[in-house]
Scaffold this motif. Structure first.
Motif, mmCIF file in Angstrom:
data_model
loop_
_atom_site.group_PDB
_atom_site.id
_atom_site.type_symbol
_atom_site.label_atom_id
_atom_site.label_comp_id
_atom_site.label_asym_id
_atom_site.label_seq_id
_atom_site.Cartn_x
_atom_site.Cartn_y
_atom_site.Cartn_z
ATOM 1 N N SER B 198 -30.611 36.909 3.777
ATOM 2 C CA SER B 198 -31.487 36.352 2.738
ATOM 3 C C SER B 198 -31.239 36.945 1.361
ATOM 4 C CB SER B 198 -32.950 36.556 3.131
ATOM 5 O OG SER B 198 -33.191 35.983 4.388
ATOM 6 N N VAL B 199 -31.123 38.277 1.295
ATOM 7 C CA VAL B 199 -30.863 38.957 0.025
ATOM 8 C C VAL B 199 -29.445 39.521 0.013
ATOM 9 C CG1 VAL B 199 -31.495 40.903 -1.459
ATOM 10 C CG2 VAL B 199 -33.274 39.604 -0.275
ATOM 11 N N PHE B 200 -29.077 40.151 1.136
ATOM 12 C CA PHE B 200 -27.854 40.966 1.135
ATOM 13 C C PHE B 200 -26.573 40.142 1.142
ATOM 14 C CE2 PHE B 200 -31.077 43.998 2.274
ATOM 15 C CZ PHE B 200 -30.686 45.098 1.514
ATOM 16 N N ARG B 201 -26.664 38.828 1.240
ATOM 17 C CA ARG B 201 -25.442 38.048 1.158
ATOM 18 C C ARG B 201 -24.975 37.938 -0.311
ATOM 19 N NH1 ARG B 201 -21.910 36.385 5.105
ATOM 20 N NH2 ARG B 201 -23.073 37.863 6.320
ATOM 21 N N CYS B 202 -25.803 38.380 -1.237
ATOM 22 C CA CYS B 202 -25.352 38.435 -2.640
ATOM 23 C C CYS B 202 -24.250 39.474 -2.758
ATOM 24 C CB CYS B 202 -26.510 38.809 -3.556
ATOM 25 S SG CYS B 202 -25.978 39.243 -5.219
ATOM 26 N N ARG B 203 -23.099 39.059 -3.290
ATOM 27 C CA ARG B 203 -21.979 39.987 -3.452
ATOM 28 C C ARG B 203 -21.812 40.427 -4.910
ATOM 29 N NH1 ARG B 203 -22.172 40.954 1.420
ATOM 30 N NH2 ARG B 203 -20.697 42.553 0.887
ATOM 31 N N GLY B 204 -22.810 40.153 -5.717
ATOM 32 C CA GLY B 204 -22.734 40.593 -7.113
ATOM 33 C C GLY B 204 -21.649 39.919 -7.934
#
Ligand code: SF4
Ligand code: SF4
Lengths: 115, 234
Positions: B198-204
């Motif tokens: 949900s959040v941690f798939r963001c790779r910046g």
């Protein structure tokens, strides 16, 4: 909440933290080895074996090896869940990755302790 | 001016195609991309796109213009097509209903999942729930989102996992309610986000920041959520 059984820990925060911590360990280990090699230009086998005879070096190396496994697991798990959508194929590839990491770990222990 | 326009009508076309169209722009006037689309629609009424306020407030005319997501109504032609060719496609990663009109259901489903409303179990006071100016300031840069979906449909992580990763737009709003001093559901909200997707798939990657027409910064909000999640697990 999205559920997942194949990631490393129970939560995303745990995986995220593990990947960062293992990255730091791997970075420190790499810097140490590179520094050691640079600082000993005429390195011979006896000196190299002597380094790995010391307990702290073995523990440090094992720590780096475990970090490599954790780091690779989180990274490859992310890549496979991004790009491989058929569940059976994804699970198969994840299992192969897990097996390779396990083999490396056991093999590494054997090399380090000269079993 | 040459306009290359994405066309797809599922009733008549098997596959989408790019149609080259010629428009004559009025001299000495810089039009917005939306104006050009209206000119095209005058020639061919079957051209389909969404629009409403035509001033960057409603968020309905998000589309991909010369490779970058933007609101057609506030994007000057001179800025995006200096070489004189305008390429207009629908927002990437969402199913196309027709031409530039996309099905945003999955985007809204992620928005719905973060519970975008104030939750407060305390008895209601006789007057409004008050907030100090400092607490109110924490919502700046968050509440202004118009849900145009430019950011989420520019995010590779959202392309690959739109069903599991909330996406930058939804996460910006998730943080808007996490940061609100009047909201009492912080723990539940975090429980709802603490999985690996949900959040941690963001790779910046920060595509979201570079396209937001309102100048908002979803990556920073995602960083704040990550810190809140870390603080309670470590
Ligand atoms: S954060 Fe910006 S780009 Fe994303 S939906 Fe909101 S206004 Fe649009
Ligand atoms: S910073 Fe995160 S949310 Fe924004 S585009 Fe990149 S991966 Fe997507």
């Amino acid at each position: 909440m999205v559920t997942s059984v194949t990631n490393l820990g129970r939560t995303g925060a745990f995986d995220w933290l593990m990947q960062r911590v293992s990255a730091v360990v791997l970075g420190v280990y790499t810097l140490f080895l590179a520094g050691y090699l640079l600082a000993s230009p005429d390195l011979d086998y006896a000196q190299w074996a002597g380094l790995f005879d010391q307990m702290w070096m073995r523990i440090f190396s094992l720590l780096a090896l475990i970090s490599l496994g954790l780091h690779a697991w989180v990274g490859l798990w992310t890549i496979t869940t991004d790009y491989i959508k058929p569940t059976a194929l994804r699970f198969l590839i994840q299992a192969v990755c897990g097996l390779i990491m396990f083999v490396y770990l056991v093999w590494g222990v054997e090399i380090l302790w000269g079993l | 001016m040459l306009v290359s326009l994405y066309r797809y009508n599922p009733e008549t076309d098997n596959v989408p195609y790019m149609q080259d169209l010629e428009v004559t722009l009025p001299e000495g006037k810089d039009l917005m991309v939306l104006d050009v689309l209206h000119m095209l629609k005058e020639d061919d009424p079957s051209v389909a796109f969404r629009r409403s306020c035509r001033e960057g407030v409603c968020g309905s005319d998000g589309m991909n213009i010369n490779g970058k997501n933007a609101l057609a109504c506030v994007t000057p032609v001179s800025e995006v097509a200096p070489k004189g060719k305008l390429v207009v496609r629908p927002l990437p990663g969402l199913p196309v209903i027709r031409d530039l009109v996309v099905d945003m259901s999955i985007f809204y489903r992620q928005y719905e999942r973060i519970q975008p409303y104030l939750i407060n179990d305390n008895p209601e006071p006789a007057i409004e729930r008050l907030q100090s100016p400092e607490d109110r300031e924490k919502l700046d840069g968050l509440y202004e989102c118009i849900l145009c979906a430019c950011c989420s449909t520019a995010c590779p992580s959202f392309w690959w996992n739109p069903d599991k990763f909330v996406g930058p737009a939804g996460l910006l709003q998730a943080y808007r309610f996490l940061a609100d001093s009047r909201d009492t559901a912080t723990a539940d909200r975090l429980d709802n986000l603490d999985d690996p997707f949900s959040v941690f798939r963001c790779r910046g990657i920060m595509n979201c920041v570079s396209v937001c027409p309102k100048g908002l910064n979803p990556t920073r909000a995602i960083g704040h959520i990550r810190t809140m999640l870390m603080q309670r697990t470590t």
